[in-house]
Design a protein around this motif. Structure first.
Motif, PDB file in Angstrom:
ATOM      1  N   LEU A   3       0.820  -1.203   0.000  1.00  0.00           N
ATOM      2  CA  LEU A   3       0.000   0.000   0.000  1.00  0.00           C
ATOM      3  C   LEU A   3       0.861   1.263   0.000  1.00  0.00           C
ATOM      4  O   LEU A   3       0.491   2.272  -0.591  1.00  0.00           O
ATOM      5  CB  LEU A   3      -0.949  -0.008   1.198  1.00  0.00           C
ATOM      6  CG  LEU A   3      -2.043   1.048   1.198  1.00  0.00           C
ATOM      7  CD1 LEU A   3      -2.952   0.864  -0.015  1.00  0.00           C
ATOM      8  CD2 LEU A   3      -2.851   0.956   2.467  1.00  0.00           C
ATOM      9  N   ASN A   4       2.031   1.193   0.637  1.00  0.00           N
ATOM     10  CA  ASN A   4       2.931   2.346   0.658  1.00  0.00           C
ATOM     11  C   ASN A   4       3.553   2.626  -0.702  1.00  0.00           C
ATOM     12  O   ASN A   4       4.095   3.697  -0.928  1.00  0.00           O
ATOM     13  CB  ASN A   4       4.040   2.145   1.689  1.00  0.00           C
ATOM     14  CG  ASN A   4       3.496   2.127   3.092  1.00  0.00           C
ATOM     15  OD1 ASN A   4       2.436   2.677   3.366  1.00  0.00           O
ATOM     16  ND2 ASN A   4       4.208   1.474   3.986  1.00  0.00           N
ATOM     17  N   ILE A   9       1.905   3.516  -9.111  1.00  0.00           N
ATOM     18  CA  ILE A   9       0.949   3.267 -10.194  1.00  0.00           C
ATOM     19  C   ILE A   9       0.800   4.508 -11.071  1.00  0.00           C
ATOM     20  O   ILE A   9       1.012   4.419 -12.283  1.00  0.00           O
ATOM     21  CB  ILE A   9      -0.400   2.765  -9.636  1.00  0.00           C
ATOM     22  CG1 ILE A   9      -0.218   1.396  -8.979  1.00  0.00           C
ATOM     23  CG2 ILE A   9      -1.443   2.677 -10.746  1.00  0.00           C
ATOM     24  CD1 ILE A   9      -1.430   0.884  -8.259  1.00  0.00           C
ATOM     25  N   PRO A  10       0.475   5.677 -10.535  1.00  0.00           N
ATOM     26  CA  PRO A  10       0.472   6.848 -11.412  1.00  0.00           C
ATOM     27  C   PRO A  10       1.878   7.408 -11.640  1.00  0.00           C
ATOM     28  O   PRO A  10       2.136   8.084 -12.636  1.00  0.00           O
ATOM     29  CB  PRO A  10      -0.389   7.867 -10.667  1.00  0.00           C
ATOM     30  CG  PRO A  10      -0.308   7.473  -9.249  1.00  0.00           C
ATOM     31  CD  PRO A  10      -0.116   5.988  -9.220  1.00  0.00           C
ATOM     32  N   GLY A  11       2.795   7.091 -10.739  1.00  0.00           N
ATOM     33  CA  GLY A  11       4.120   7.682 -10.813  1.00  0.00           C
ATOM     34  C   GLY A  11       4.976   7.166 -11.954  1.00  0.00           C
ATOM     35  O   GLY A  11       5.713   7.941 -12.580  1.00  0.00           O
ATOM     36  N   GLY A  63      -6.990   0.760   1.274  1.00  0.00           N
ATOM     37  CA  GLY A  63      -6.565   1.674   2.323  1.00  0.00           C
ATOM     38  C   GLY A  63      -6.209   3.018   1.740  1.00  0.00           C
ATOM     39  O   GLY A  63      -6.544   3.343   0.608  1.00  0.00           O
ATOM     40  N   ASN A  64      -5.517   3.819   2.527  1.00  0.00           N
ATOM     41  CA  ASN A  64      -5.089   5.154   2.104  1.00  0.00           C
ATOM     42  C   ASN A  64      -3.575   5.225   2.145  1.00  0.00           C
ATOM     43  O   ASN A  64      -2.937   4.608   2.994  1.00  0.00           O
ATOM     44  CB  ASN A  64      -5.668   6.228   3.023  1.00  0.00           C
ATOM     45  CG  ASN A  64      -7.169   6.266   2.961  1.00  0.00           C
ATOM     46  OD1 ASN A  64      -7.772   5.699   2.075  1.00  0.00           O
ATOM     47  ND2 ASN A  64      -7.772   6.934   3.916  1.00  0.00           N
ATOM     48  N   ASP A  65      -3.024   6.020   1.235  1.00  0.00           N
ATOM     49  CA  ASP A  65      -1.585   6.217   1.191  1.00  0.00           C
ATOM     50  C   ASP A  65      -1.305   7.692   0.960  1.00  0.00           C
ATOM     51  O   ASP A  65      -1.895   8.309   0.072  1.00  0.00           O
ATOM     52  CB  ASP A  65      -0.967   5.394   0.055  1.00  0.00           C
ATOM     53  CG  ASP A  65       0.534   5.531  -0.023  1.00  0.00           C
ATOM     54  OD1 ASP A  65       1.165   5.741   1.031  1.00  0.00           O
ATOM     55  OD2 ASP A  65       1.079   5.429  -1.131  1.00  0.00           O
ATOM     56  N   GLU A  73      -3.661  12.524  -0.663  1.00  0.00           N
ATOM     57  CA  GLU A  73      -3.882  11.151  -0.237  1.00  0.00           C
ATOM     58  C   GLU A  73      -4.422  10.323  -1.395  1.00  0.00           C
ATOM     59  O   GLU A  73      -5.327  10.751  -2.110  1.00  0.00           O
ATOM     60  CB  GLU A  73      -4.878  11.152   0.915  1.00  0.00           C
ATOM     61  CG  GLU A  73      -5.122   9.818   1.529  1.00  0.00           C
ATOM     62  CD  GLU A  73      -6.050   9.927   2.731  1.00  0.00           C
ATOM     63  OE1 GLU A  73      -5.735   9.324   3.754  1.00  0.00           O
ATOM     64  OE2 GLU A  73      -7.079  10.618   2.628  1.00  0.00           O
ATOM     65  N   LEU A  74      -3.870   9.143  -1.573  1.00  0.00           N
ATOM     66  CA  LEU A  74      -4.382   8.196  -2.548  1.00  0.00           C
ATOM     67  C   LEU A  74      -5.320   7.236  -1.836  1.00  0.00           C
ATOM     68  O   LEU A  74      -4.933   6.573  -0.878  1.00  0.00           O
ATOM     69  CB  LEU A  74      -3.248   7.406  -3.200  1.00  0.00           C
ATOM     70  CG  LEU A  74      -2.266   8.184  -4.052  1.00  0.00           C
ATOM     71  CD1 LEU A  74      -1.175   7.261  -4.560  1.00  0.00           C
ATOM     72  CD2 LEU A  74      -2.962   8.853  -5.205  1.00  0.00           C
TER      73      LEU A  74
END
Length: 150
Positions: A3-4, A9-11, A63-65, A73-74
């Motif tokens: 998750l971290n 993915i977009p990067g 979750g959130n990252d 926040e993703l």
């Protein structure tokens, strides 16, 4: 742990596109001749994003990252993963079709840079968790209820 690394993915497509754009600005003639390596570099970055997205979807990791400990926040949930996986596959098919069918002309490298940037921005859009999340959530939820499972 996985998750971290959601920012990858977009990067990955964004970083590959920015790097290629920087090279295009610096070495315009050379980069316009290197159409196949440039297109394959951006396609590989998008493919790695798709693979990582599929791993998160398959393992049902939600979750959130936070990106770089900032306020951005993703939000990773099943509908965001399904949306980004489907849109990423569409971008991947467009890129693969473009490699095989388009002529290598002057704007070819810029075209692939634009596709890479757009795919990264769509990934960011899918994980935004804001108002836009409400736009596609009913559509993806209905597709998820039909029985498409990974």
């Amino acid at each position: 742990m996985l998750l971290n690394l959601t920012w990858l993915i977009p990067g990955m497509p964004l970083i590959a596109s920015f790097f290629t754009a920087l090279l295009l600005l610096s070495f315009s003639k050379t980069m316009n001749r290197l159409t196949k390596p440039v297109s394959y570099f951006i396609i590989i970055s998008l493919t790695f994003s798709e693979i990582f997205n599929f791993i998160l979807l398959k393992k049902n990791i939600v979750g959130n990252d936070l990106i770089l400990r900032s306020n951005f926040e993703l939000v990773v949930d099943r509908s965001a993963l399904l949306f980004s996986e489907s849109i990423g596959l569409i971008f991947l098919l467009i890129m693969l079709f473009s490699v095989s069918r388009l002529e290598r002309r002057t704007g070819y490298v810029r075209y692939f840079i634009s596709l890479g940037l757009l795919s990264g921005l769509v990934y960011l859009f899918s994980f935004s968790g804001s108002f836009f999340h409400n736009f596609y959530d009913p559509l993806i939820s209905s597709i998820d209820k039909i029985g498409i499972s990974f």
